[in-house]
Design a protein around this motif. Structure first.
Motif, PDB file in Angstrom:
ATOM      1  N   UNK A  87       4.283   7.466  11.683  1.00 19.54           N
ATOM      2  CA  UNK A  87       3.362   6.711  11.691  1.00 19.54           C
ATOM      3  C   UNK A  87       1.943   5.943  11.452  1.00 19.54           C
ATOM      4  N   UNK A  88       1.545   7.840  10.877  1.00 17.80           N
ATOM      5  CA  UNK A  88       0.394   7.667   9.333  1.00 17.80           C
ATOM      6  C   UNK A  88       1.074   6.066   8.639  1.00 17.80           C
ATOM      7  N   UNK A  89       1.973   5.769   7.920  1.00 22.58           N
ATOM      8  CA  UNK A  89       2.466   5.345   6.962  1.00 22.58           C
ATOM      9  C   UNK A  89       2.529   3.492   7.551  1.00 22.58           C
ATOM     10  N   UNK A  90       2.989   3.357   8.714  1.00 22.07           N
ATOM     11  CA  UNK A  90       3.426   2.147   9.042  1.00 22.07           C
ATOM     12  C   UNK A  90       1.560   1.842   9.460  1.00 22.07           C
ATOM     13  N   UNK A  91       1.025   2.935   9.668  1.00 21.69           N
ATOM     14  CA  UNK A  91      -0.233   1.787  10.625  1.00 21.69           C
ATOM     15  C   UNK A  91      -1.554   1.346   8.548  1.00 21.69           C
ATOM     16  N   UNK A  92      -1.349   2.271   7.690  1.00 17.69           N
ATOM     17  CA  UNK A  92      -1.446   2.074   6.791  1.00 17.69           C
ATOM     18  C   UNK A  92      -0.956   0.949   5.691  1.00 17.69           C
ATOM     19  N   UNK A  93      -0.078   0.643   6.135  1.00 18.58           N
ATOM     20  CA  UNK A  93       1.158  -0.506   5.590  1.00 18.58           C
ATOM     21  C   UNK A  93       0.172  -1.866   6.254  1.00 18.58           C
ATOM     22  N   UNK A  94       0.446  -1.602   7.188  1.00 17.02           N
ATOM     23  CA  UNK A  94       0.279  -2.556   8.326  1.00 17.02           C
ATOM     24  C   UNK A  94      -0.972  -3.631   8.124  1.00 17.02           C
ATOM     25  N   UNK A  95      -2.055  -2.164   7.864  1.00 18.42           N
ATOM     26  CA  UNK A  95      -3.392  -2.562   6.921  1.00 18.42           C
ATOM     27  C   UNK A  95      -3.315  -3.308   6.250  1.00 18.42           C
ATOM     28  N   UNK A  96      -2.137  -2.697   5.267  1.00 18.33           N
ATOM     29  CA  UNK A  96      -2.366  -2.781   3.660  1.00 18.33           C
ATOM     30  C   UNK A  96      -1.764  -4.795   3.586  1.00 18.33           C
ATOM     31  N   UNK A  97      -1.337  -4.909   4.239  1.00 19.74           N
ATOM     32  CA  UNK A  97      -0.512  -6.194   4.037  1.00 19.74           C
ATOM     33  C   UNK A  97      -1.767  -6.766   4.549  1.00 19.74           C
ATOM     34  N   UNK A  98      -1.729  -6.838   5.852  1.00 17.78           N
ATOM     35  CA  UNK A  98      -3.287  -7.893   6.084  1.00 17.78           C
ATOM     36  C   UNK A  98      -4.846  -7.842   5.286  1.00 17.78           C
ATOM     37  N   UNK A  99      -4.798  -6.758   4.718  1.00  9.95           N
ATOM     38  CA  UNK A  99      -6.363  -7.078   3.571  1.00  9.95           C
ATOM     39  C   UNK A  99      -5.093  -7.937   2.093  1.00  9.95           C
ATOM     40  N   UNK A 100      -4.003  -7.091   1.646  1.00 12.87           N
ATOM     41  CA  UNK A 100      -4.028  -8.944   1.030  1.00 12.87           C
ATOM     42  C   UNK A 100      -3.562 -10.066   0.888  1.00 12.87           C
ATOM     43  N   UNK A 101      -3.042  -9.978   2.979  1.00 13.56           N
ATOM     44  CA  UNK A 101      -3.130 -12.148   2.587  1.00 13.56           C
ATOM     45  C   UNK A 101      -5.000 -12.054   2.216  1.00 13.56           C
TER      46      UNK A 101
END
Length: 312
Positions: free
Chosen positions: A193-207
């Motif tokens: 759950x933590x990995x999925x949440x952090x990766x989602x936020x990381x993808x948004x910020x990279x965009x």
């Protein structure tokens, strides 16, 4: 005898007191002189320390040198977007067009778009060039291009984009720092759950960072290269100025009437094109329809009266 002893005792006491007083006065003088010497030696240091303390407390600010403030302040490079248009009349439009391209190329510029028109003989009589030149060479480009012929119109415009450039650069720096923090959190994540949440936020910020970088690139292109629209035409054949767009009730009524007239024109054109075919169909179809109607008509039967016809 007794008086002599008393006098000797008094004299001894007085002598002892005198010796003690002289010793005390000597020590007092030495101590006072030592205090004075130490006080006089410490006075400049005390005064200096008081001055330093006052300066550090901010009660008596030291006067800064003029060069210190100038060195501490950051220098800001202004980002200016320059655009302009230039209209020139020339006898040989094609030749001047080639010269214009050579001038821009010599200034490390380029031709962004070109729209040329020619006469029935194929000779170019009009050329509309959109030129990109370095902003530092903008004035030089106008000066050299004006020598191609008679300058009939010129328009220049400058827009200060420094605030936008600085804002985008600051947001990019902040976004990159945020990405570093998110990557550190991703490295420390343990559950799915933590990995999925952090990766989602990381993808948004990279965009978001990619969008900011694209905006920065666009601003850099606008500030580094000035846009100049060059119109070359023959004398007396300058292109007409664009008409101002009309608004309001009358403009809407005029537009509606033009649309209605255009629709009627299209319908009448279609009717005119179909009319010969309709006439031929009418000349052939109407007689056929009448003939077929007669052919299918049945004869009338006599009414039943109950009386037999006479026999011969």
């Amino acid at each position: 005898m007794t008086r002599t002893r008393f006098t000797a005792a008094v004299a001894g006491v007085i002598l002892t007191a005198a010796v003690l007083l002289s010793g005390c006065s000597g020590e007092g003088g030495n101590s006072s002189s030592g205090k004075a010497d130490s006080g006089s030696a410490a006075a400049p240091e005390r005064a200096q320390s008081q001055a330093d303390g006052a300066a550090t407390d901010g009660k008596v600010p030291a006067a800064p040198k003029s060069g210190d403030n100038a060195a501490d302040q950051p220098t800001v490079t202004r980002a200016i977007i320059k655009t302009g248009s230039l209209s020139i009349e020339a006898d040989d439009v094609d030749a001047q067009r080639q010269k214009a391209i050579g001038i821009v190329t010599g200034l490390n510029g380029q031709v962004a778009t070109e729209d040329s028109g020619s006469d029935l003989d194929g000779r170019i009589t009009r050329a509309n060039l959109t030129l990109k030149v370095p902003t530092a060479q903008y004035e030089t480009a106008i000066q050299r291009l004006s020598g191609l012929g008679k300058r009939t119109a010129i328009h220049q415009e400058s827009t200060d984009a420094t605030e936008a450039v600085v804002d985008v650069a600051s947001r990019i720096s902040t976004q990159r720092a945020s990405l570093e923090r998110m990557r550190a959190l991703l490295a420390k994540a343990t559950t799915i759950g933590e990995i999925v949440s952090v990766e989602s936020e990381l993808t948004r910020r990279e965009s978001d960072l990619e969008s900011l970088l694209a905006k920065q690139k666009a601003l850099a292109g606008q500030t580094e290269l000035a846009t100049l629209n060059l119109v070359l035409s023959e004398p007396g054949k300058a292109p007409p100025a664009p008409k101002k767009e009309e608004t309001g009730f009358l403009a809407g009524l005029k537009g509606g009437w033009n649309a209605f007239a255009a629709t009627v024109t299209v319908l009448l054109t279609a009717l005119g094109a179909l009319l010969p075919f309709l006439v031929v169909f009418a000349m052939i179809g109407i007689p056929l329809w009448r003939f077929r109607h007669r052919f299918r008509r049945t004869p009338a039967t006599a009414p039943a009266t109950g009386v037999l016809p006479p026999t011969e």
